[in-house]
Write an enzyme that holds these catalytic residues in place. Sequence first.
Site, PDB file in Angstrom:
ATOM      1  N   HIS A 507      24.055  60.313  -6.000  1.00 47.45           N
ATOM      2  CA  HIS A 507      22.796  60.907  -6.431  1.00 47.45           C
ATOM      3  C   HIS A 507      22.275  60.163  -7.641  1.00 47.45           C
ATOM      4  CE1 HIS A 507      23.291  63.073 -10.276  1.00 47.45           C
ATOM      5  NE2 HIS A 507      24.557  63.152  -9.939  1.00 47.45           N
ATOM      6  N   CYS A 508      20.948  60.227  -7.798  1.00 47.09           N
ATOM      7  CA  CYS A 508      20.313  59.689  -9.003  1.00 47.09           C
ATOM      8  C   CYS A 508      19.447  60.809  -9.578  1.00 47.09           C
ATOM      9  CB  CYS A 508      19.503  58.442  -8.678  1.00 47.09           C
ATOM     10  SG  CYS A 508      18.138  58.750  -7.534  1.00 47.09           S
ATOM     11  N   GLN A 509      18.371  60.469 -10.258  1.00 47.41           N
ATOM     12  CA  GLN A 509      17.543  61.503 -10.873  1.00 47.41           C
ATOM     13  C   GLN A 509      16.641  62.178  -9.837  1.00 47.41           C
ATOM     14  OE1 GLN A 509      17.915  62.641 -13.825  1.00 47.41           O
ATOM     15  NE2 GLN A 509      16.115  63.947 -14.028  1.00 47.41           N
ATOM     16  N   GLY A 511      16.225  60.641  -6.344  1.00 44.28           N
ATOM     17  CA  GLY A 511      16.569  60.294  -4.974  1.00 44.28           C
ATOM     18  C   GLY A 511      16.360  58.841  -4.603  1.00 44.28           C
ATOM     19  N   TYR A 535      19.198  64.691  -8.878  1.00 41.04           N
ATOM     20  CA  TYR A 535      19.589  65.653  -9.909  1.00 41.04           C
ATOM     21  C   TYR A 535      18.496  66.680 -10.117  1.00 41.04           C
ATOM     22  CZ  TYR A 535      21.103  67.431 -14.466  1.00 41.04           C
ATOM     23  OH  TYR A 535      21.498  68.235 -15.494  1.00 41.04           O
TER      24      TYR A 535
END
Lengths: 550, 550
Positions: A507-509, A511, A535
């Site tokens: 995952h990132c901030q 997507g 996130y």
Amino acid sequence: MTAPRRVLIVGGVAGGMSAATRLRRLDESAEITVIERGPEVSYANCGLPYYVGGVIPERASLLLQTPDSLHRRFRLDVRVRHEASRIDTARKTVDVIDLDSGRRTVETYDALVLALGASPRRAETGSSIPVLSLRTVADADAIHSSLTRPGIPVVVIGGGYTGLEAAENLVSRGAAVTLVQRGEQLLSPLDIEMSAPILAAVRSHGVDVRLCVTITGTTDGAVALSDGTSAPAELIVDASGVTPETQLATAAGIAIGETGGIRVDASCRTSAPDVFAVGDGVEKTELVGGGTALITMAGLANRHGRMVADIIAGRAPSSRPALGTGIVSVFGSVAAKVGWSEKQLTTAGRDFYTAHVHPASHAGYFPGAETMSMKLLADPLTDRILGAQIVGREGIDKRIDVIATAMHAGLPASELSQLELAYAPQFGSAKDAVNMLGYVAENTRSGTTPTLQWHELDDALTAGAALIDVRTPAEFAAGAIPGAINVPLDELRERLDELPDGPLIVHCQVGLRGHAATRLLAQHGFAVRNLDGGYRTWHDARSARSGSRT
Amino acid sequence: MTAPRRVLIVGGVAGGMSAATRLRRLDESAEITVIERGPEVSYANCGLPYYVGGVIPERASLLLQTPDSLHRRFRLDVRVRHEASRIDTARKTVDVIDLDSGRRTVETYDALVLALGASPRRAETGSSIPVLSLRTVADADAIHSSLTRPGIPVVVIGGGYTGLEAAENLVSRGAAVTLVQRGEQLLSPLDIEMSAPILAAVRSHGVDVRLCVTITGTTDGAVALSDGTSAPAELIVDASGVTPETQLATAAGIAIGETGGIRVDASCRTSAPDVFAVGDGVEKTELVGGGTALITMAGLANRHGRMVADIIAGRAPSSRPALGTGIVSVFGSVAAKVGWSEKQLTTAGRDFYTAHVHPASHAGYFPGAETMSMKLLADPLTDRILGAQIVGREGIDKRIDVIATAMHAGLPASELSQLELAYAPQFGSAKDAVNMLGYVAENTRSGTTPTLQWHELDDALTAGAALIDVRTPAEFAAGAIPGAINVPLDELRERLDELPDGPLIVHCQVGLRGHAATRLLAQHGFAVRNLDGGYRTWHDARSARSGSRT
């Protein structure tokens, strides 16, 4: 077909007035009579909260037409403060009472249009705290004049469109507002993670939001709530919903649908001959499910009123199923939706896939860009768009309208990526937010980047998946999902041997980097999925959940 | 099919970078090299005017990616200040010169992507007044540093998107701007009556607009114009247009289309095997005419770059014809278009019908509503939408995007009336502006209300028609069309016997009351047409025309 000589319309405002004025433009010779129970035949229903709040300073702005102006321009015989008390569908007559004089007349019709509307629910508190709704000009007047001093405590019931607008405008008038919502979230047409930014905005403006509670009674100057708490109240505004006005129709033997609204066919014909019905009192055929639903939107009332006039004048019907497009602005935040929510699809057992994105409202390099949250629901087999939800501060209305147009036209979700939308840096991006949503939908549906939803994460981790946060160390330090391992995307290729062997979730901030990481890892042989929406979606869902437990 | 090992991309920015990054996400193992002549591989082209004007204060905001960041994240081999000097399509090689060291290399490719862009025209004045364009960061730097004092006189050549943005931003920097436009109107993609509000806005902000002129030479501190006048200039910004960069392709024997751009098929393949081309250097297949056109939009460059990466990676192409959607904001006014203009349709001999409307950007009773001007062009036989133009201050981008989506989906013009768009009073109306446009289109095409265009009025009056202005006496007194007789709509039924017997043309302010009057009169036996768009469209056309003669 000869046009009917005498057309009777019961109920003014959106649906009734659209029918009456269009019919006159098509037929100079028809006798058109409008019977309206209230004192106004045409007023700006959706402006009422803003009159309460002072945003619309002049009461007169709410009043759009009068019986006199409608007679001058359209030769309409408009009778306000007149109530239709009985319909005889066999003899084609309507009994009408003049509410001021008490005089009764019997009106005949060749065609009858029922635009009866819906009545607001009004909480029964059994106490002396006044309970008002916000549906008519008289309601708005009553609330307006009840706000006699700053800080007056008001309880708003209902966290839907009207409840939120009421809360905002009561706050601007200086009231101390508690918002009481039966469900676990505000704006129940949205899914819970999408409602979170609205909950945060409303709370940050001083509204005391109480979720998962109902009013159980009142004490002196307060309402008692079902969780044992109470909220101060000298006034209660009930915005918990409306119920179709069907009494007149029912008494006349006109069929009511399962939803509780008057049943009509695609031409808005009721079960009685030459009796049409439009507006909030009528159930609508809706696009996604193909069934009927109560959708109380002014746009549909206008459209159907106009269509009925066409049909009465001998033209072909132009019926389209309803999408249920809706929007609300509250404290500078905006939430919009079209079609069905994930909750609705799940309840109905429909198969669907989901995509969340968080693009900027316009080019990031141009001042004033605001991050939006967008959610798309589509059919994995046909790629048909089933619903969309968008929340943010800027550009929300544009994107929901584009998606509504795409749904209306039957465009598949992936086709959103191909739309050629107007780009200058004030308005969007070269790849517009809607294009991005289409790309993510396509990557998701095709399996190019398999995704996982926020509500599937706990189970996946319990089953042994490892969670890799590919954001920067600074982002990770500022707030991370419990159990995540931080390996920034730009270091991922060098650190592949640090990764566990089993299934991975990245995952990132929002997507996007997660998508790049998923593609990278999949090509290096890992079994990997991207946490959809990153996130931010996870955090929104979590804050909404914790919010509903306070 | 095996994915190519070695992919060479000539040209960065929109098309080239979209191809490179998408390809890496699809193929970890490909060798991807980007050759870029300039010092930047990825910058915000459309932000340059706003950096000049100080709206974007930080130069760094314009620079989106660097060779280093692209290597870290995507393992791209990006070589800026490198020029491709020759392509050998038989041997599949490209000769590359390092512009700093002068070193030459020969790069091989399995697939080659040409994203060569377009070069700005630059006026040849033969004098010492510097001429700059506004296409690269270096251009913006040069203009930025030329504005050495307030009141510096600058001539902008070209009244298109970039010329208008340049004029606005030069004015915000305090320059005294003359805008020189060859044609009779600003914004030639629009029809003249639709460009009028932009002309008025630009002039009202102090820009000296000169229409129908070209620069014939320069004297000391001034440019001489073809009408014998002159304009003071210490700097000339040439925004008169761009020409596709095709030299490299031409020299390699790659086919060029009739428009002057590189010819490509629906997959963006050029005439040479395994050579693709995207972006402003390439001609586009466009939807309305089915032919090719030069459409230099960042959105198309991005979309095609991404598609080429998909094709190189073995995926199916996803080509769609271009609509030519465009938008520009200048001094708070906004103009947008999609598809073809009336001028283009007329020139091509296409059959079409026209509808003008002037609805409010949102509910009139809610503060801040602004009147828009909207024009729709559609095929009378199929009702297919051929083009739309919208001008105003608020909500323009939303409406053009909705219509672009409808065009993309092939919705007929009348179907715009049926779209279920999001309504709350801040955002639109229960009958949204786009719905109204659809209704007017339907009324026009069906003959329910026959209309007449502003440019047909003089001939009709000369042929003996009478013109009835159905506005109020106050509106009539404030400005009327010469020869019009004022009979307010609300008095029309009583004054039918005052009307002449021959053919009638009615008009109101924007077309709505004219529509009601036309319906009324037609049913009373008159031969009547409504002046489409009313006084406002007529007045806009007239002011644009007179403006072009000054």
